[in-house]
Write a protein that holds these residues in place. Structure first.
Motif, PDB file in Angstrom:
ATOM      1  N   SER A   1       0.821  -1.214   0.000  1.00 17.95           N
ATOM      2  CA  SER A   1       0.000   0.000   0.000  1.00 17.95           C
ATOM      3  C   SER A   1       0.850   1.257   0.000  1.00 17.95           C
ATOM      4  CB  SER A   1      -0.926   0.008   1.223  1.00 17.95           C
ATOM      5  OG  SER A   1      -1.807  -1.099   1.218  1.00 17.95           O
TER       6      SER A   1
ATOM      7  N   ASP B   1      -4.470  -0.454   2.102  1.00 14.27           N
ATOM      8  CA  ASP B   1      -5.382   0.077   1.098  1.00 14.27           C
ATOM      9  C   ASP B   1      -5.415  -0.926  -0.050  1.00 14.27           C
ATOM     10  OD1 ASP B   1      -6.465   1.421  -1.174  1.00 14.27           O
ATOM     11  OD2 ASP B   1      -5.975   3.367  -0.296  1.00 14.27           O
TER      12      ASP B   1
ATOM     13  N   LYS C   1      -4.632   0.259  -3.579  1.00 15.09           N
ATOM     14  CA  LYS C   1      -3.197   0.499  -3.822  1.00 15.09           C
ATOM     15  C   LYS C   1      -2.448  -0.821  -3.977  1.00 15.09           C
ATOM     16  CE  LYS C   1      -2.806   5.015  -1.559  1.00 15.09           C
ATOM     17  NZ  LYS C   1      -2.174   5.776  -0.441  1.00 15.09           N
TER      18      LYS C   1
END
Length: 516
Positions: A62, A116, A119
């Motif tokens: 991420s 995330d 990501k």
């Protein structure tokens, strides 16, 4: 050249892989180890995660840096991992499915670690795989990052009885640990020929009796059995390469580096009970990775079970201690460094391990292991130690004085430093006991203890810190309550006896043959 979108990635692709196996909440250890590898200049084009290690891999993919990952684990509330399920689930005894749920992990732990999923899916500078078990087919699937989802990330840490399995795309997925807890071969097939494994699961030398430990033993047997099979597979590939063959395109031997703790890490219940904390795990990972880097050979480890062995702990004790004060860079005298108007606030946070209390009391220097970090908020750094030593009432050349020794090596900006702290315990009246046993005179050296002094000052343990210390004191390596009470009593009796000798009897200690 543009900076890679993943902090652990090289600017120019290489054939190095980072392997992050599981270990429950203990994978905080991996954050410190990854930072040590990053600090040494190592970067990776391949990565693989399994079980709890998928959380660290997802955070790194991420865009979280190793330094930030360490900070996030240090500040994580481990109770966020524990989430009750709806009451209706528990009313279905014995078919409750699992004792806990995912709400805390999904809602608090993942965001805190900076995970995330979008990501992760779009990261390009590292080729990563996340292992989950497809329960329908009883196989492990290494999922490429472009196909990762929140459901699969949760499935990767869904241990039976602990959390429920995850239903996703018409399949049931669980944690892969029961089949394998690492997937070195996934990166080997992708082209990696230098493998770095950061191992958290214990290799317990002694079969324990308690139910929680036997559950963990089952995980150990599954995870290490699969790992040793991969070692044998890589050794066979290396034999092919030596004969001039090129399996998976490899034209030189595949090297494996293996970072692990010397003793099995405490279990997750110990974390939840406060017997260990995530800062200590982060610091332990940094220390062990630094030690491996210092002693490693280019050929890596032997590809057999001897490389995963851990030591058997004796009956010991552990406690955590925090001392705060002031140091001045450029000063060489601790008192002058503390009093200098330019002094900066400084903190030592340490975890003290005495692995065998009987041996500790019997030996002259009374030496334990110190794991910790130095924290200077004004200077803006948190520095985990590369090594550490603790001594209690260690004799000196002066029989009227003993030392409490706190030493820790660390690195900053690529340079080695050494923190040398001493509490001077001298024969004298009882009212000096508090001041002398809570005041640490510190010198910071370049390189090692023999190097030039670059800073000096004083740290102190205040009354609240003492109560906090006592709240963390617990026995280790003990199976029964009697063994635990004996270990704590042995330590307390030794400490009290030395104070009585010094401040009441005022009797000199045995003279040391050399400076400790």
């Amino acid at each position: 050249m543009a900076r890679p979108d993943v902090a652990i990635a090289p600017e120019t692709p290489n054939r190095r892989a980072l392997i992050l196996p599981g270990g429950g909440i203990r994978v905080a250890y991996q954050a410190g180890a990854v930072k040590a590898l990053s600090d040494s200049g190592l970067r990776f084009s391949f990565a693989d995660g399994a079980s709890g290690g998928t959380m660290n891999l997802a955070a790194l993919m991420s865009g979280i840096t190793p330094d930030d990952l360490c900070a996030r684990w240090r500040s994580l509330d481990v109770t966020d991992f524990v989430s009750p399920r709806p009451l209706s689930a528990y009313l279905q005894i014995p078919a409750i499915g699992a004792f806990g749920g995912f709400s805390g992990i999904h809602g608090k732990v993942f965001p805190h670690l900076g995970i995330d999923i979008d990501k992760v899916r779009h990261a390009r500078s590292v080729q990563a795989t996340f292992n989950v078990c497809d329960f329908d087919d009883k196989i492990v699937q290494p999922i490429p990052q472009r196909r990762m989802s929140l459901e699969l990330l949760l499935a990767g840490i869904s241990l039976p009885l602990v959390t429920p399995p995850v239903r996703y795309e018409h399949h049931t997925f669980t944690d892969a640990v029961w089949i394998r807890d690492s997937n070195l071969m996934a990166t080997v097939r992708a082209g990696a020929n230098e493998i770095w494994v950061i191992w958290c699961i214990g290799n317990t030398p002694r079969f324990e009796k308690r139910l929680i430990e036997q559950y963990v033993h089952m995980i150990e047997m599954s995870a290490l059995g699969a790992l040793h099979a991969e070692f044998a597979e890589i050794a066979a590939l290396n034999a092919q390469i030596a004969r001039g063959e090129r399996p998976y395109g490899h034209d030189r031997p595949i090297v494996v580096h293996f970072i692990k703790p010397a003793y099995p890490l405490p279990l997750d219940p110990d974390l939840l009970a406060g017997h260990i904390d995530t800062p200590t795990l982060v610091n332990s990972g940094y220390r062990d990775a630094s030690a491996y880097l210092a002693a490693m050979t280019p050929t890596g480890i032997a590809l057999d079970p001897t490389s995963t062995k851990m030591k058997t702990p004796g009956h010991g004790i552990n406690f955590r201690e925090a001392m705060t004060g002031r140091l001045t860079f450029g000063a060489t005298d601790p008192r002058a460094g503390y009093d200098d108007p330019a002094a900066i606030p400084f903190t030592l946070k340490a975890s003290i391990d005495i692995h065998d209390i009987d041996k500790f009391v019997a030996t002259k220097r009374h030496t334990g292991e110190l794991t910790g970090h130095l924290y200077a908020p004004r200077a803006g750094f948190t520095l985990p130690g590369t090594s550490g030593v603790f001594r209690l009432f260690a004799p000196t050349k002066d029989p009227r004085e003993t030392w409490m020794v706190y030493e820790i090596g660390y690195e900053r900006d690529g340079k080695a430093y050494y923190f040398a702290g001493r509490k001077h315990v001298r024969i004298g009246p009882p009212w000096r006991a508090w001041t002398e046993t809570t005041t640490l005179y510190v010198t910071l050296h370049e390189r090692d203890a023999a190097g030039p002094v670059v800073a000096a000052g004083i740290l102190r343990l205040n009354l609240f810190d003492l109560f906090a210390l006592l709240g963390t004191l617990h026995a280790t390596g003990c199976e029964t309550p009697i063994e635990r009470w004996r270990a704590i009593w042995r330590f307390a009796a030794f400490f009290t006896r030395e104070l009585w000798r010094t401040y009441v009897l005022r009797r000199p200690a045995a003279k040391a043959g050399a400076r400790p």
